[in-house]
Design an enzyme around this catalytic site. Structure first.
Site, PDB file in Angstrom:
ATOM      1  N   CYS A  33      -2.465  23.012  52.802  1.00 44.07           N
ATOM      2  CA  CYS A  33      -1.126  22.614  53.293  1.00 44.07           C
ATOM      3  C   CYS A  33      -0.446  21.698  52.265  1.00 44.07           C
ATOM      4  O   CYS A  33      -0.942  20.602  51.960  1.00 44.07           O
ATOM      5  CB  CYS A  33      -1.282  21.894  54.622  1.00 44.07           C
ATOM      6  SG  CYS A  33       0.245  21.146  55.202  1.00 44.07           S
ATOM      7  N   GLU A  47       6.837  34.935  77.451  1.00 41.78           N
ATOM      8  CA  GLU A  47       7.554  34.581  76.210  1.00 41.78           C
ATOM      9  C   GLU A  47       8.933  34.007  76.522  1.00 41.78           C
ATOM     10  O   GLU A  47       9.390  33.073  75.860  1.00 41.78           O
ATOM     11  CB  GLU A  47       7.695  35.815  75.304  1.00 41.78           C
ATOM     12  CG  GLU A  47       6.419  36.203  74.588  1.00 41.78           C
ATOM     13  CD  GLU A  47       5.896  35.099  73.677  1.00 41.78           C
ATOM     14  OE1 GLU A  47       6.703  34.390  73.058  1.00 41.78           O
ATOM     15  OE2 GLU A  47       4.664  34.920  73.616  1.00 41.78           O
TER      16      GLU A  47
HETATM   17  S1  SF4 Z   1      -1.679  20.156  60.976  1.00 43.58           S
HETATM   18 FE1  SF4 Z   1       0.217  20.868  60.041  1.00 43.58          FE
HETATM   19  S2  SF4 Z   1       0.682  19.304  58.545  1.00 43.58           S
HETATM   20 FE2  SF4 Z   1      -1.471  19.045  59.068  1.00 43.58          FE
HETATM   21  S3  SF4 Z   1      -2.585  20.255  57.589  1.00 43.58           S
HETATM   22 FE3  SF4 Z   1      -2.206  21.563  59.331  1.00 43.58          FE
HETATM   23  S4  SF4 Z   1      -0.316  22.653  58.850  1.00 43.58           S
HETATM   24 FE4  SF4 Z   1      -0.451  20.890  57.485  1.00 43.58          FE
END
Ligand code: SF4
Length: 343
Positions: free
Chosen positions: A209, A38
């Protein structure tokens, strides 16, 4: 199985099919290798870290080995990885756990944060991966995923934005399979939701998203506001006596040039008072800029050819130099440049 949110459920489903399972620090959940990885992964990509991690663990296979090593050995193994404070803190923390905590790694986020070099997110990752505690992480990758998925506006370096992202990180961190979830969200940010050209077609959040749905991915995370680079100015008084020697003054120990010799300096509004105390002719030389990390210094050098004695400051150490490079003193860079031209 209970997931805290649909977000964590979708992410774990994706992880079961596509997550990275063969990274060298995934061979065990022992907190020592998890912690080392990490720390190495802070500001550094997985592919860069792997050979450093392998060599580090081969040299210091146990926490005791790291604690008993010299700092030089640790820094030597870190050479090329950058950000050397991370290596110094690793060494210090290993010694602290061995000497002050009976060699027992702290097992919760609150205690881990107390150790040198371990911030809230790194503490969360160790607590989740090694101790299966419901602890959230928020590294750069996670900030990007969350800010896009939930359309969190603003630059994540700003406290209000960070607070909002931490809140989302905590709400979505499940109590079960927390180690997998932690690995999954880091993997998604590193391999799918990349900074440029995210692979939304392969993302488990393509239906939820907000950034993708509203075609605003390029707005998240918000960019750091541009701040103008400050410019400061100073007048450097190059005082030359009738024998051709130039006066230098040692700077105080504080500041960027602490303890070095340079020319006496003053602000522009103090200049006429300074010059009136120096009997002689004055000649303004070409001004130039010296850049520090956080600001530019605009320097106006003024050559003063003395025609009589002057009263020297008792408050600072001074010396007269008549040959360039002869005196074994530390000089500021502008003083070096100007003296090289004048002597
Ligand atoms: S890759 Fe990122 S921007 Fe594209 S749908 Fe997934 S979370 Fe959203």
């Amino acid at each position: 199985m209970s997931y805290s949110t649909k977000f964590s459920k979708d992410l774990l489903t994706w992880f079961d099919r596509h997550g990275r399972l063969n990274l060298p620090w995934q061979r065990s959940s022992d907190p020592y290798p998890v912690w080392v990885s990490e720390i190495m992964l802070q500001q550094t990509q997985v592919s860069t870290v792997i050979p450093f991690f392998e060599k580090f663990m081969a040299t210091f296979p146990h926490l005791e080995d790291l604690a008993n090593a010299s700092l030089d050995e640790v820094l030597h193994l870190w050479t090329g990885l950058g950000y050397y404070a991370r290596a110094r803190n690793l060494h210090k923390t290993a010694q602290s756990i061995i000497n002050d905590q009976q060699g027992i790694f702290p097992s919760n986020q609150e205690s881990l944060i107390q150790l040198p070099g371990i911030g809230r997110s790194t503490a969360g990752a160790i607590a989740a991966i090694s101790f299966h505690q419901q602890a959230a992480i928020l590294d750069g990758n996670v900030k990007r995923v969350l800010s896009r998925c939930f359309a969190v506006p603003g630059w994540p370096g700003k406290k209000t934005v960070t607070d909002q992202l931490w809140q989302l990180a905590e709400v979505n961190t499940p109590s079960e399979r927390v180690a997998d979830y932690t690995q999954a969200i880091m993997d998604l940010g590193a391999t799918i939701c990349k900074k440029t050209s995210p692979a939304c077609d392969s993302c488990p959040f393509q239906k939820s998203c907000i950034a993708l749905q509203t075609a605003t991915i390029d707005q998240y995370p918000g960019r750091k506001p541009k701040t103008a680079r400050p410019t400061r100015s100073t007048c450097m008084l190059i005082i030359r006596n009738t024998k051709g020697a130039i006066l230098l003054q040692r700077r105080t120990n504080e500041g960027l040039w602490g303890g070095l010799f340079s020319f006496p300096e003053c602000r522009e509004d103090e200049l006429s008072a300074q010059l009136s105390a120096l009997p002689g002719s004055t000649n303004y030389l070409a001004p130039f800029k010296h850049s520090f990390t956080h600001y530019d210094l605009l320097i106006q050098p003024i050559l003063i050819e003395l025609q009589g004695p002057i009263r020297q400051s008792q408050e600072s150490e001074t010396c007269w130099v008549s040959q360039f490079g002869k005196d074994k003193i530390g000089l500021t860079k502008p003083a070096t440049q100007l003296l090289a031209n004048l002597l």
